[in-house]
Write a protein that holds these residues in place. Structure first.
Motif, PDB file in Angstrom:
ATOM      1  N   LEU A 160       0.812  -1.220   0.000  1.00 20.77           N
ATOM      2  CA  LEU A 160       0.000   0.000   0.000  1.00 20.77           C
ATOM      3  C   LEU A 160       0.843   1.267   0.000  1.00 20.77           C
ATOM      4  CD1 LEU A 160      -2.845  -1.014   2.485  1.00 20.77           C
ATOM      5  CD2 LEU A 160      -2.956  -0.880  -0.022  1.00 20.77           C
ATOM      6  N   ALA A 161       2.077   1.166   0.544  1.00 17.44           N
ATOM      7  CA  ALA A 161       2.953   2.335   0.583  1.00 17.44           C
ATOM      8  C   ALA A 161       3.375   2.778  -0.819  1.00 17.44           C
ATOM      9  CB  ALA A 161       4.191   2.035   1.426  1.00 17.44           C
ATOM     10  N   HIS A 162       3.275   1.867  -1.788  1.00 15.45           N
ATOM     11  CA  HIS A 162       3.681   2.196  -3.161  1.00 15.45           C
ATOM     12  C   HIS A 162       2.495   2.100  -4.120  1.00 15.45           C
ATOM     13  CE1 HIS A 162       7.826   2.167  -1.804  1.00 15.45           C
ATOM     14  NE2 HIS A 162       7.564   1.031  -1.190  1.00 15.45           N
ATOM     15  N   CYS A 163       1.312   2.321  -3.583  1.00 15.28           N
ATOM     16  CA  CYS A 163       0.093   2.301  -4.366  1.00 15.28           C
ATOM     17  C   CYS A 163      -0.461   3.725  -4.448  1.00 15.28           C
ATOM     18  CB  CYS A 163      -0.916   1.364  -3.697  1.00 15.28           C
ATOM     19  SG  CYS A 163      -2.525   1.326  -4.468  1.00 15.28           S
ATOM     20  N   HIS A 164      -0.749   4.180  -5.650  1.00 15.75           N
ATOM     21  CA  HIS A 164      -1.237   5.539  -5.852  1.00 15.75           C
ATOM     22  C   HIS A 164      -2.651   5.495  -6.435  1.00 15.75           C
ATOM     23  CE1 HIS A 164       2.848   6.802  -5.075  1.00 15.75           C
ATOM     24  NE2 HIS A 164       3.283   5.991  -6.045  1.00 15.75           N
ATOM     25  N   TYR A 165      -3.557   6.208  -5.790  1.00 10.62           N
ATOM     26  CA  TYR A 165      -4.949   6.259  -6.232  1.00 10.62           C
ATOM     27  C   TYR A 165      -5.225   7.601  -6.919  1.00 10.62           C
ATOM     28  CZ  TYR A 165      -5.594   2.359  -2.971  1.00 10.62           C
ATOM     29  OH  TYR A 165      -5.491   1.159  -2.316  1.00 10.62           O
ATOM     30  N   SER A 166      -6.042   7.548  -7.934  1.00  6.97           N
ATOM     31  CA  SER A 166      -6.459   8.788  -8.605  1.00  6.97           C
ATOM     32  C   SER A 166      -7.906   8.656  -9.046  1.00  6.97           C
ATOM     33  CB  SER A 166      -5.558   9.091  -9.806  1.00  6.97           C
ATOM     34  OG  SER A 166      -5.657   8.054 -10.780  1.00  6.97           O
ATOM     35  N   LEU A 167      -8.627   9.758  -8.950  1.00  4.68           N
ATOM     36  CA  LEU A 167     -10.037   9.772  -9.326  1.00  4.68           C
ATOM     37  C   LEU A 167     -10.243  10.801 -10.423  1.00  4.68           C
ATOM     38  CD1 LEU A 167     -12.919   8.756  -8.802  1.00  4.68           C
ATOM     39  CD2 LEU A 167     -13.156  10.583  -7.093  1.00  4.68           C
ATOM     40  N   THR A 168     -10.674  10.339 -11.588  1.00 10.17           N
ATOM     41  CA  THR A 168     -10.907  11.225 -12.726  1.00 10.17           C
ATOM     42  C   THR A 168     -12.317  11.782 -12.656  1.00 10.17           C
ATOM     43  OG1 THR A 168      -9.407   9.886 -14.053  1.00 10.17           O
ATOM     44  CG2 THR A 168     -10.858  11.398 -15.237  1.00 10.17           C
ATOM     45  N   THR A 174     -12.042   4.373  -9.323  1.00  8.32           N
ATOM     46  CA  THR A 174     -10.748   4.921  -8.921  1.00  8.32           C
ATOM     47  C   THR A 174      -9.633   4.207  -9.663  1.00  8.32           C
ATOM     48  OG1 THR A 174     -11.620   5.370  -6.709  1.00  8.32           O
ATOM     49  CG2 THR A 174      -9.221   5.365  -6.962  1.00  8.32           C
ATOM     50  N   ASP A 175      -8.719   4.970 -10.235  1.00  8.21           N
ATOM     51  CA  ASP A 175      -7.556   4.377 -10.909  1.00  8.21           C
ATOM     52  C   ASP A 175      -6.480   4.067  -9.870  1.00  8.21           C
ATOM     53  OD1 ASP A 175      -8.692   4.606 -13.455  1.00  8.21           O
ATOM     54  OD2 ASP A 175      -8.060   6.717 -13.589  1.00  8.21           O
ATOM     55  N   VAL A 176      -5.899   2.887  -9.985  1.00  6.30           N
ATOM     56  CA  VAL A 176      -4.855   2.455  -9.049  1.00  6.30           C
ATOM     57  C   VAL A 176      -3.579   2.193  -9.839  1.00  6.30           C
ATOM     58  CG1 VAL A 176      -4.165   0.788  -7.304  1.00  6.30           C
ATOM     59  CG2 VAL A 176      -6.590   1.373  -7.566  1.00  6.30           C
ATOM     60  N   GLU A 177      -2.492   2.791  -9.404  1.00  5.91           N
ATOM     61  CA  GLU A 177      -1.193   2.575 -10.028  1.00  5.91           C
ATOM     62  C   GLU A 177      -0.172   2.183  -8.963  1.00  5.91           C
ATOM     63  OE1 GLU A 177      -0.068   6.065 -12.117  1.00  5.91           O
ATOM     64  OE2 GLU A 177      -1.624   5.879 -13.657  1.00  5.91           O
ATOM     65  N   TYR A 178       0.738   1.312  -9.354  1.00  6.46           N
ATOM     66  CA  TYR A 178       1.778   0.853  -8.428  1.00  6.46           C
ATOM     67  C   TYR A 178       3.139   1.290  -8.937  1.00  6.46           C
ATOM     68  CZ  TYR A 178      -1.793  -2.219  -6.415  1.00  6.46           C
ATOM     69  OH  TYR A 178      -2.918  -2.699  -5.818  1.00  6.46           O
ATOM     70  N   ASP A 179       3.974   1.717  -8.021  1.00  7.28           N
ATOM     71  CA  ASP A 179       5.360   2.044  -8.348  1.00  7.28           C
ATOM     72  C   ASP A 179       6.172   0.766  -8.163  1.00  7.28           C
ATOM     73  OD1 ASP A 179       7.932   2.946  -8.602  1.00  7.28           O
ATOM     74  OD2 ASP A 179       7.667   4.728  -7.338  1.00  7.28           O
ATOM     75  N   TYR A 180       6.232  -0.051  -9.225  1.00 12.83           N
ATOM     76  CA  TYR A 180       6.816  -1.384  -9.116  1.00 12.83           C
ATOM     77  C   TYR A 180       8.308  -1.341  -8.788  1.00 12.83           C
ATOM     78  CZ  TYR A 180       2.451  -3.269 -10.917  1.00 12.83           C
ATOM     79  OH  TYR A 180       1.136  -3.603 -11.074  1.00 12.83           O
ATOM     80  N   ALA A 181       9.038  -0.381  -9.329  1.00 16.02           N
ATOM     81  CA  ALA A 181      10.472  -0.293  -9.049  1.00 16.02           C
ATOM     82  C   ALA A 181      10.719  -0.025  -7.567  1.00 16.02           C
ATOM     83  CB  ALA A 181      11.109   0.798  -9.905  1.00 16.02           C
TER      84      ALA A 181
END
Length: 271
Positions: A160-168, A174-181
């Motif tokens: 969850l610390a590297h999960c980013h939520y965005s709402l258009t 809700t869009d969910v993006e992960y910072d995999y690196a």
């Protein structure tokens, strides 16, 4: 840690039958120090939880195979014999010996897989292979909690610390993006780097024999002149052995002395 404690208590000090008659509940009731009792009870509960999770695999996996009869035993019951927790390679004590062996095998297999994957990486999050892992190993008796794989309560927090939520605007989801690196780096740092492989050195209890064979007694009789104890001497001995602990210590001393006498030479006049 629990096995070492039980080994210290029973190694060459208790007979197998004595240990079988002691239940887990009775064993805990003999510990007078509340803090020590709480620590040992927590250790037993950890063993019981691990046993429930993996006992079904112990019949076919690992170096120590557990029979179906023992696999069916419920170690969470305080009326269960403490003998199931005492480290042995045969009999009831094989249960927890096989359990520890299996858990160590899983830990080491995970470490080996991680080593293989990291070696094949074109980079290791900005550091070279040799700088992040020196393939450490540690004896089981020297193992610390921080060296074990512990991710049950941390894995979700790291993700969850590297999960980013965005709402258009205008959309219902809700869009969910992960910072995999960053997630890969954090997972390696948190759960992999610095974790050693474990060298298995499970303590093994040897029970005191209740009755020496006639052959051993006869060997001592031929080497050492015998004297009959008077009724008064026997009474004095009984008066001194008023507690189980005293009796066990006396039997332990007798065990050592008889072993020495039976191995000694007949030519020694001081025998």
């Amino acid at each position: 840690q629990l096995q070492r404690i039980l080994c210290d208590i029973h190694h060459y000090r208790s007979s197998e039958e004595e240990v079988k008659e002691i239940t887990i509940g009775q064993f805990l009731s003999t510990i007078s120090n509340d803090q020590k009792k709480s620590e040992i009870k927590s250790m037993i509960e950890s063993v019981q939880q691990a046993w429930q999770l993996v006992r079904g695999k112990l019949q076919t996996c690992g170096r120590f195979r557990v029979t179906q009869e023992y696999i069916n035993v419920d170690l969470s019951d305080e009326t269960t014999s403490i003998a199931y927790l005492v480290p042995k390679t045969t009999g009831q004590g094989c249960c927890t010996t096989a359990l520890v062996d299996h858990l160590v095998m899983i830990h080491n297999e995970f470490i080996n897989i991680c080593i293989k994957i990291i070696k094949e990486m074109p980079y290791t999050t900005g550091r070279t292979w040799k700088s992040v892992w020196r393939d450490p190993s540690v004896q089981l008796k020297d193992l610390r909690d921080t060296q074990l794989l512990q991710y049950e309560n941390r894995l979700m927090a790291v993700i969850l610390a590297h999960c980013h939520y965005s709402l258009t605007v205008g959309q219902q989801h809700t869009d969910v993006e992960y910072d995999y690196a960053a997630l890969e780096k954090h997972l390696l740092n948190e759960f992999v780097y610095g974790k050693p492989k474990i060298q298995l050195d499970i303590p093994h209890v040897v029970f005191r024999k209740d009755v020496y064979t006639g052959e051993r007694f006869e060997m001592i009789r031929t080497k050492v002149p015998q004297m009959h104890l008077s009724a008064g001497d026997k009474g004095d001995i009984l008066k001194q052995l008023t507690r189980i602990q005293q009796l066990r210590q006396a039997l332990n001393h007798i065990d050592v002395v008889m072993g020495f006498l039976s191995a000694g030479g007949k030519e020694n006049p001081n025998m």
